[in-house]
Scaffold this active site. Sequence first.
Site, PDB file in Angstrom:
ATOM      1  N   LYS A 111       0.663  -1.103   0.031  1.00  0.00           N
ATOM      2  CA  LYS A 111       0.105  -0.090  -0.062  1.00  0.00           C
ATOM      3  C   LYS A 111       1.037   1.441   0.114  1.00  0.00           C
ATOM      4  O   LYS A 111       0.465   2.475   0.275  1.00  0.00           O
ATOM      5  CB  LYS A 111      -1.024  -0.043   1.331  1.00  0.00           C
ATOM      6  N   LYS A 192      -5.623 -10.156  -4.900  1.00  0.00           N
ATOM      7  CA  LYS A 192      -6.611 -10.694  -4.217  1.00  0.00           C
ATOM      8  C   LYS A 192      -7.659  -9.586  -4.313  1.00  0.00           C
ATOM      9  O   LYS A 192      -7.708  -8.516  -4.697  1.00  0.00           O
ATOM     10  CB  LYS A 192      -6.229 -10.668  -2.805  1.00  0.00           C
ATOM     11  N   LYS A 195     -11.460  -4.281  -1.981  1.00  0.00           N
ATOM     12  CA  LYS A 195     -12.467  -3.153  -2.128  1.00  0.00           C
ATOM     13  C   LYS A 195     -11.585  -1.914  -2.834  1.00  0.00           C
ATOM     14  O   LYS A 195     -12.159  -1.431  -3.583  1.00  0.00           O
ATOM     15  CB  LYS A 195     -13.114  -2.603  -0.811  1.00  0.00           C
TER      16      LYS A 195
HETATM   17  N1  AQP Z   1      -9.705 -11.499  -1.425  1.00  0.00           N
HETATM   18  C1  AQP Z   1     -10.200 -12.106  -0.096  1.00  0.00           C
HETATM   19  N2  AQP Z   1     -10.058 -13.514  -0.128  1.00  0.00           N
HETATM   20  C2  AQP Z   1     -10.120 -14.087   1.277  1.00  0.00           C
HETATM   21  N3  AQP Z   1     -10.478 -13.251   2.520  1.00  0.00           N
HETATM   22  C3  AQP Z   1     -10.279 -12.115   2.129  1.00  0.00           C
HETATM   23  N4  AQP Z   1     -10.591 -10.996   3.119  1.00  0.00           N
HETATM   24  C4  AQP Z   1     -10.562  -9.645   2.597  1.00  0.00           C
HETATM   25  N5  AQP Z   1     -10.351 -10.012   1.214  1.00  0.00           N
HETATM   26  C5  AQP Z   1     -10.351 -11.128   1.113  1.00  0.00           C
HETATM   27  C6  AQP Z   1     -10.881 -11.231   4.622  1.00  0.00           C
HETATM   28  O1  AQP Z   1     -11.979 -10.497   4.822  1.00  0.00           O
HETATM   29  C7  AQP Z   1     -11.593 -10.042   6.423  1.00  0.00           C
HETATM   30  C8  AQP Z   1     -11.832  -8.449   6.436  1.00  0.00           C
HETATM   31  O2  AQP Z   1     -10.986  -7.683   5.575  1.00  0.00           O
HETATM   32  P1  AQP Z   1     -10.666  -6.367   5.550  1.00  0.00           P
HETATM   33  O3  AQP Z   1     -11.118  -5.614   6.997  1.00  0.00           O
HETATM   34  O4  AQP Z   1      -9.488  -5.998   4.951  1.00  0.00           O
HETATM   35  O5  AQP Z   1     -11.974  -5.967   4.701  1.00  0.00           O
HETATM   36  P2  AQP Z   1     -11.929  -5.190   3.360  1.00  0.00           P
HETATM   37  O6  AQP Z   1     -11.527  -3.752   3.783  1.00  0.00           O
HETATM   38  O7  AQP Z   1     -13.198  -5.171   2.747  1.00  0.00           O
HETATM   39  O8  AQP Z   1     -10.640  -5.809   2.549  1.00  0.00           O
HETATM   40  P3  AQP Z   1     -10.141  -5.447   1.479  1.00  0.00           P
HETATM   41  O9  AQP Z   1     -11.293  -5.316   0.371  1.00  0.00           O
HETATM   42  O10 AQP Z   1      -9.170  -6.566   1.037  1.00  0.00           O
HETATM   43  O11 AQP Z   1      -9.410  -3.915   1.805  1.00  0.00           O
HETATM   44  P4  AQP Z   1      -8.098  -3.719   1.627  1.00  0.00           P
HETATM   45  O12 AQP Z   1      -7.799  -3.817  -0.021  1.00  0.00           O
HETATM   46  O13 AQP Z   1      -8.313  -2.251   1.804  1.00  0.00           O
HETATM   47  O14 AQP Z   1      -7.152  -4.075   2.645  1.00  0.00           O
HETATM   48  C9  AQP Z   1     -10.264 -10.582   6.704  1.00  0.00           C
HETATM   49  O15 AQP Z   1     -10.198 -11.670   7.620  1.00  0.00           O
HETATM   50  C10 AQP Z   1      -9.714 -10.770   5.376  1.00  0.00           C
HETATM   51  O16 AQP Z   1      -8.534 -11.716   5.596  1.00  0.00           O
END
Ligand code: AQP
Length: 332
Positions: A111, A192, A195
């Site tokens: 990031k 992966k 969001k």
């Molecule tokens: N792609 C994924 N596959 C499996 N598990 C995932 N998780 C997130 N992305 C995947 C799991 O979801 C839980 C919450 O994660 P978070 O708080 O990081 O949620 P988010 O912000 O919605 O996730 P993003 O979209 O991946 O955000 P960024 O990119 O901003 O970090 C966790 O248990 C995570 O492992």
Amino acid sequence: MTRVLSGVQPSGVLHLGNYLGAVRGWAADQHEHDAFFCVVDLHSLTSDYDPAALAGRTLDTATGLLASGLDPEVCTLFVQSHVAAHPRLAWLLECTATYGELRRMTQFKEKGGENESVRAGLLTYPVLMAADILLYDADRVPVGDDQRQHLELTRDVAIRFNHHFGPTFVVPEAAVPAVAARVMDLQEPTRKMSKSVSSPLGTVDILDSPQEIDRKVRKAVTDTESEVRYDPAAKPGVSNLLDLLAAATGADPASLAPGFTNYGGLKAAVAEALVELLRPVRERHLALAADRAHVVGVLAAGAAKARTVAGPTFERAMAAAGFLAPAEGYSG
Ligand code: AQP
């Protein structure tokens, strides 16, 4: 009874990665463990966010968790910033972690960790995550594969604190699902599903209509071959689709592959399975969204319960670290 804790950022609508990698498992865990789940809103500050949207997204995310099967009669659901002990313990733990270990976190590097203007909170938020977990004496932390490294850091910090100041924290274990632990972006299957990074076509949201799910799956990037084979390294797009089908049907991804002679057939099966998987979640979400007061009430009761667990742990940590306790206690 073992204690479980996990959290999700207030991104608004949960995506399929959140659901399959984490939240679906939480709904099962709540019946077997003493379960705490939180919307980790303080984590939003680590990057640009819209203050005018934060409260609404926090409620939407909590709504998504309830729609995904969390039952407030069975588990405790709360918002991180409603329990003051989280950022307070984070400071104690920040002074237990080192700059070197935080700088090595993969998510920090991905990031923009090399960028001088990156927020200091992006470096230190894994310690806030450690506080989220350690405050609840959690034995088990169900997360997607992307959070493994942060869980290792949590363990290291807990072990170090216990070593310096005497036994204070339970050292937790990560619980990563066997299938769909890392759901990949449908447009960029080596990345992966996320969001903040993925394109709208690459991410399936739990609120997507059946038509949207169908369109996204049919446009999913595969490869120039035509053989349906489970090979995540050589065929990431096709393997991601097989993983999704496996996660939705309970089958094994490799054994599903011979059932398809072309990518079109596989995509049709995946789209249908995802539509059926998410249909009840979407319906519950739409019903709950019409009753915001109910969700607010659930979060208020959850925070009250969470404080009764987090407060004593915070006091224990402060006492172990040698602080003079205020005569009136730490609640203020
Ligand atoms: N792609 C994924 N596959 C499996 N598990 C995932 N998780 C997130 N992305 C995947 C799991 O979801 C839980 C919450 O994660 P978070 O708080 O990081 O949620 P988010 O912000 O919605 O996730 P993003 O979209 O991946 O955000 P960024 O990119 O901003 O970090 C966790 O248990 C995570 O492992």
